[in-house]
Motif scaffolding. Sequence first.
Motif, mmCIF file in Angstrom:
data_model
loop_
_atom_site.group_PDB
_atom_site.id
_atom_site.type_symbol
_atom_site.label_atom_id
_atom_site.label_comp_id
_atom_site.label_asym_id
_atom_site.label_seq_id
_atom_site.Cartn_x
_atom_site.Cartn_y
_atom_site.Cartn_z
ATOM 1 N N ALA A 181 0.850 -1.201 0.000
ATOM 2 C CA ALA A 181 0.000 0.000 0.000
ATOM 3 C C ALA A 181 0.877 1.238 0.000
ATOM 4 O O ALA A 181 1.296 1.736 1.041
ATOM 5 C CB ALA A 181 -0.920 -0.014 1.219
ATOM 6 N N ASP A 182 1.192 1.717 -1.197
ATOM 7 C CA ASP A 182 2.046 2.881 -1.367
ATOM 8 C C ASP A 182 1.367 3.805 -2.367
ATOM 9 O O ASP A 182 0.815 3.352 -3.367
ATOM 10 C CB ASP A 182 3.426 2.442 -1.877
ATOM 11 N N VAL A 183 1.433 5.093 -2.118
ATOM 12 C CA VAL A 183 0.740 6.042 -2.996
ATOM 13 C C VAL A 183 1.261 5.955 -4.429
ATOM 14 O O VAL A 183 0.505 6.137 -5.390
ATOM 15 C CB VAL A 183 0.899 7.479 -2.438
ATOM 16 N N THR A 184 2.560 5.637 -4.590
ATOM 17 C CA THR A 184 3.126 5.521 -5.933
ATOM 18 C C THR A 184 2.531 4.345 -6.677
ATOM 19 O O THR A 184 2.222 4.446 -7.872
ATOM 20 C CB THR A 184 4.654 5.373 -5.850
ATOM 21 N N ASN A 185 2.355 3.215 -6.002
ATOM 22 C CA ASN A 185 1.747 2.050 -6.650
ATOM 23 C C ASN A 185 0.304 2.330 -7.062
ATOM 24 O O ASN A 185 -0.139 1.937 -8.140
ATOM 25 C CB ASN A 185 1.788 0.848 -5.700
ATOM 26 N N VAL A 186 -0.438 3.002 -6.182
ATOM 27 C CA VAL A 186 -1.822 3.337 -6.494
ATOM 28 C C VAL A 186 -1.881 4.268 -7.707
ATOM 29 O O VAL A 186 -2.706 4.098 -8.615
ATOM 30 C CB VAL A 186 -2.511 3.987 -5.277
ATOM 31 N N PHE A 187 -0.989 5.245 -7.730
ATOM 32 C CA PHE A 187 -0.968 6.193 -8.845
ATOM 33 C C PHE A 187 -0.638 5.499 -10.155
ATOM 34 O O PHE A 187 -1.244 5.775 -11.197
ATOM 35 C CB PHE A 187 0.054 7.297 -8.564
ATOM 36 N N GLN A 188 0.332 4.574 -10.127
ATOM 37 C CA GLN A 188 0.708 3.889 -11.361
ATOM 38 C C GLN A 188 -0.399 2.964 -11.853
ATOM 39 O O GLN A 188 -0.572 2.791 -13.062
ATOM 40 C CB GLN A 188 2.003 3.105 -11.138
ATOM 41 N N ALA A 189 -1.157 2.383 -10.928
ATOM 42 C CA ALA A 189 -2.306 1.573 -11.337
ATOM 43 C C ALA A 189 -3.345 2.447 -12.033
ATOM 44 O O ALA A 189 -3.926 2.062 -13.063
ATOM 45 C CB ALA A 189 -2.921 0.886 -10.121
ATOM 46 N N ALA A 190 -3.570 3.646 -11.499
ATOM 47 C CA ALA A 190 -4.500 4.580 -12.129
ATOM 48 C C ALA A 190 -3.962 5.044 -13.481
ATOM 49 O O ALA A 190 -4.727 5.191 -14.452
ATOM 50 C CB ALA A 190 -4.739 5.777 -11.210
ATOM 51 N N LEU A 191 -2.650 5.251 -13.554
ATOM 52 C CA LEU A 191 -2.023 5.664 -14.818
ATOM 53 C C LEU A 191 -2.198 4.592 -15.887
ATOM 54 O O LEU A 191 -2.527 4.894 -17.042
ATOM 55 C CB LEU A 191 -0.539 5.945 -14.579
#
Length: 228
Positions: A107-117
């Motif tokens: 659970a990392d904001v970067t992983n969440v952002f890349q999934a959205a990307l």
Amino acid sequence: MFESLSLPLVFGAFALAALVVLVLGTKMAGLADRIADTTGLGEAVTGGLLLGAATSLSGTVVSLTAALDGRAGLAFSNGIGGIAAQTAFLALADTVYRKANLEHSAADVTNVFQAALLSLMLVVPLGAVLTPDMSVWAVHPASVILLVIYLLGAYRTADMKENPMWRAVDTKETRHDTPDKETQARESPVAQIALFVAMMLVLGVAGWVIAQSAEQITDRMDLSAALV
């Protein structure tokens, strides 16, 4: 080059190149983790940008080589099939990781952002397929849009570690990315990155071999390029 080889040798070259990608991809994962520690970039940024681009290089070379040879079907299906395969491998990794689901532990904001990307980028080719055909100098606008989205997303990913838009809620299963102090003191980031780049070049060569051998297999076995 591959035209003069027998079909068994072409299959052998294909299998050997695929094995090189497998072995180097495994070694580069460990090296990327050490680079994340010594540079302070963190696993999410290093994995998403550096490792993601490097391990995709062989597939990129396959698509580029196929496109240069005029094999549009092979170039397109390789890219789309690669995304589908990597998504399936992610599901397999989630099955193997027994502590909790991967999304929870990482659970990392970067992983969440890349999934959205990724989700955003997948919408673009879908829209291109469903809309009337258009091109500028034989290039579809969607191709340019995808590159722009990726570059902007890569920039925002690197910046997000310092300026996150939100923060994940920690639980006992959350695995924090804590740099290894011993690795930071013992290894040089310059040497690590140089080795990583060398491995990337080998992956690029392997991708070229895969592309050339796949073309020969397609032609000699009379297969549709969309099925390779």
